[in-house]
Enzyme design. Structure first.
Site, mmCIF file in Angstrom:
data_model
loop_
_atom_site.group_PDB
_atom_site.id
_atom_site.type_symbol
_atom_site.label_atom_id
_atom_site.label_comp_id
_atom_site.label_asym_id
_atom_site.label_seq_id
_atom_site.Cartn_x
_atom_site.Cartn_y
_atom_site.Cartn_z
ATOM 1 N N GLU A 1 -5.038 -5.109 -8.808
ATOM 2 C CA GLU A 1 -4.843 -4.626 -7.438
ATOM 3 C C GLU A 1 -5.311 -2.863 -7.499
ATOM 4 O OE1 GLU A 1 -1.006 -5.508 -6.300
ATOM 5 O OE2 GLU A 1 -1.644 -7.469 -6.303
ATOM 6 N N HIS B 1 0.964 -0.648 4.284
ATOM 7 C CA HIS B 1 -0.141 -1.423 3.209
ATOM 8 C C HIS B 1 -1.556 -1.554 4.216
ATOM 9 C CE1 HIS B 1 -1.749 -4.977 1.289
ATOM 10 N NE2 HIS B 1 -0.838 -4.883 0.627
ATOM 11 N N ARG C 1 -3.212 2.804 -2.483
ATOM 12 C CA ARG C 1 -3.053 2.411 -1.183
ATOM 13 C C ARG C 1 -2.899 3.355 -0.233
ATOM 14 N NH1 ARG C 1 1.751 -2.405 -2.045
ATOM 15 N NH2 ARG C 1 0.340 -3.989 -2.771
ATOM 16 N N HIS D 1 5.259 -0.538 4.960
ATOM 17 C CA HIS D 1 5.285 -1.398 3.863
ATOM 18 C C HIS D 1 6.316 -1.260 3.030
ATOM 19 C CE1 HIS D 1 4.230 -4.735 1.343
ATOM 20 N NE2 HIS D 1 3.805 -4.110 0.242
ATOM 21 N N ARG E 1 3.557 4.459 -4.367
ATOM 22 C CA ARG E 1 3.867 3.228 -5.278
ATOM 23 C C ARG E 1 2.646 2.722 -5.690
ATOM 24 N NH1 ARG E 1 4.813 -2.475 -4.869
ATOM 25 N NH2 ARG E 1 4.280 -2.189 -2.367
#
Length: 532
Positions: free
Chosen positions: A115, A243, A291, A352, A387
């Site tokens: 990811e 997100h 992100r 998110h 994060r």
């Protein structure tokens, strides 16, 4: 009611802690309370997986640590990052031993995903419902423990401290103690007190303060708000992760369907309305950038093109592999007329994850004695300003284990505080109009989305604070004069959580990680965490 260990929340953080203390102390009572059904948690909706180093030929602890530090943009606690990454491998094995099934290749090795922000393939997953699988395994294990009681539909109102014994408690008060909680039993509609020797908060995030979020309706910032009211320490609330790829549906409000980042890890490409792949304009890592960068890029493209969404293109991907790895995403898209093999998926960022929260030390202790926090409600120092994808489930397991180890040493010297008064609701009446609550909730979500979203300015933050002040005053009048309801308590908690986000964002005079303020477009030379 009296219980030795009280766990508030039934996601991965709460359930792993409960299992450990129940096994260690078979003669002590462990009570888990949740305000909804046992499996209605943020854990359940985690699609992507758990990040962990399991292939030591290609990966290493050092790589995972470095990826986390880069993503955290200078605000991670390096000691905590090392603890989580290195101890996480053993915690992952524990959850496998409890029955969680992660996908494997034909040769029996874990089928690892990748990811955004990760330099290697290291994400363990169960198709695209990893959180659901983990929740299933843990609840099955919980059901086998005779000394665990799981109480559903029980809403926590407040943490009980010396304040409820008539003492003045401020943020400067030394040794604030947690004696338990007041709860609204939704089945009896009575306010009860639960006394505990040790309490763990595992209450999840606060995504519902925004108009559109990937979080379920229960994510209303309850734990953070309760600790703040109890004069505990909160930090880094300005870092709200959006997100990048929630499924866009016109007019949606509340919980949005998540398109996991693993889709881009397998080759999905972000495109604008003209079909152009745009991520290369924003970052050399393209669609696999962290992100915060991807969300801002999508937001920028939407503003430039005047659109409400962009697209995720999976048409070039292998159909059978996509259906095998992402069956729920495939079926969800098909249900609204989108064939991912022929059509691009409309996506837009949605709130998110909260990187800040209740400040804890390396053992999960909060600033209030006998009170621990784990999971999304906690600020452990792992995430910093942003994060890294799939680090959250790992963090929850590690800190619930560390809280358990610390609890073992603490429990013997704690006695129940038996002089706690009952809840006094004698001067309240039934609410006359529910519209006063529902309309305030809509206003809150709208102002947070418009003023305190992916991109912020000082003027927007000031406007948000002014409107929050008014909502706070109106809601406190309702709280003092009407009978308590879950809707009123959640609104009150969400206003508090939103206030903490705005206040923290106002204090940070720079742009860093998930906090991007166009009035301060650059990082400051002085890096610090914002504590409240």
């Amino acid at each position: 009611m009296e219980t030795d260990f009280l766990v508030i929340g039934s996601g991965i953080a709460g359930l792993t802690y409960a299992l450990k203390v129940a096994n260690r102390f078979p003669d002590r009572q462990v009570t888990i309370i949740t305000k909804a059904n046992a499996d209605e948690t943020n854990t359940k909706y985690a699609q992507g997986g758990v990040a962990g180093v399991t292939d030591f030929e290609k990966d290493s602890f050092e790589k995972h640590i470095q990826d986390t530090l880069i993503s955290g943009d200078g605000l991670c606690n390096e000691e905590i990052v090392e603890i989580v990454v290195k101890e996480g491998v053993e915690r992952i094995q524990e959850i496998i031993d409890w029955g969680a099934r992660f996908d494997k290749d034909p040769d029996g090795d874990f089928s690892l995903g990748r990811e955004g922000g990760h330099s290697e393939f290291r994400i363990l997953h169960h198709k695209d419902i990893t959180g659901w699988e983990i929740e299933r395994a843990l609840l099955t294990a919980i059901a086998k423990q005779k000394n665990i009681e799981l109480v559903k539909h029980c809403f926590v109102i407040d943490i009980i401290t010396q304040h409820h014994l008539g003492y003045l408690v401020t943020k400067s008060t030394p040794d604030i103690d947690c004696y338990g909680v007041y709860v609204l039993n939704l089945q009896t509609n009575r306010i009860e007190k639960i006394l505990s020797k040790i309490t763990l908060l595992a209450t999840g995030g606060n995504g519902q303060i925004y108009r559109t979020t990937t979080n379920p309706y229960i994510a209303t910032g309850d734990g953070v708000a309760m600790v703040y009211r109890a004069k505990g320490r909160i930090e880094n609330m300005e870092f709200i992760q959006f997100h990048p790829t929630a499924l866009y549906l016109p007019g949606i409000r509340g919980q949005a369907f998540l398109i996991t980042e693993a889709v881009r890890g397998d080759g999905g490409i972000l495109r604008n309305k003209n079909g152009e792949a745009f991520m290369e304009k924003y970052d050399e890592r393209k669609d696999l950038a962290p992100r915060d960068i991807v969300a801002r890029a999508i937001d920028s493209e939407m503003k430039k093109n005047g659109t409400e969404h962009e697209y995720l293109d999976c048409r070039h991907m292998d159909k059978d592999k996509f259906i095998h790895h992402f069956p729920n995403i495939y079926e969800k898209c098909l249900s609204i007329g989108i064939d991912v093999t022929k059509d691009m998926i409309p996506i837009a960022p949605a709130a998110h994850y909260s990187c800040g929260g209740i400040k804890t030390n390396e053992w999960g202790r909060t600033s209030i004695r006998h009170l621990y926090a784990s999971g999304e409600c906690a600020s452990t120092g792992l995430h910093g300003a942003n994060r890294l994808a799939s680090n959250s489930l790992l963090e929850a397991m590690v800190f619930s284990h560390r809280s358990f180890l610390d609890s073992v040493k603490e429990i013997e010297g704690i006695e129940f505080q038996t002089t706690i008064p009952d809840w006094n609701a004698s001067s309240t009446g039934d609410p006359k109009e529910m519209i006063l609550i529902t309309q305030s909730l809509k206003e809150l979500q709208l102002l947070m989305s418009d003023y305190v979203g992916i991109v912020r300015t000082n003027v927007r933050l000031e406007r948000a604070m002014n409107r929050l002040d008014l909502l706070h005053e109106e809601t406190e009048v309702l709280y003092r004069n009407t009978k308590i309801s879950p809707q009123l308590c959640e609104l009150r908690n969400m206003i508090t959580a939103a206030y903490l986000v705005v206040k923290s964002a106002s204090f940070r005079k720079e742009s860093r990680g998930l906090h991007y303020n166009t009035d301060y477009p650059y990082k400051s030379a002085l890096v610090q965490n914002v504590a409240l």
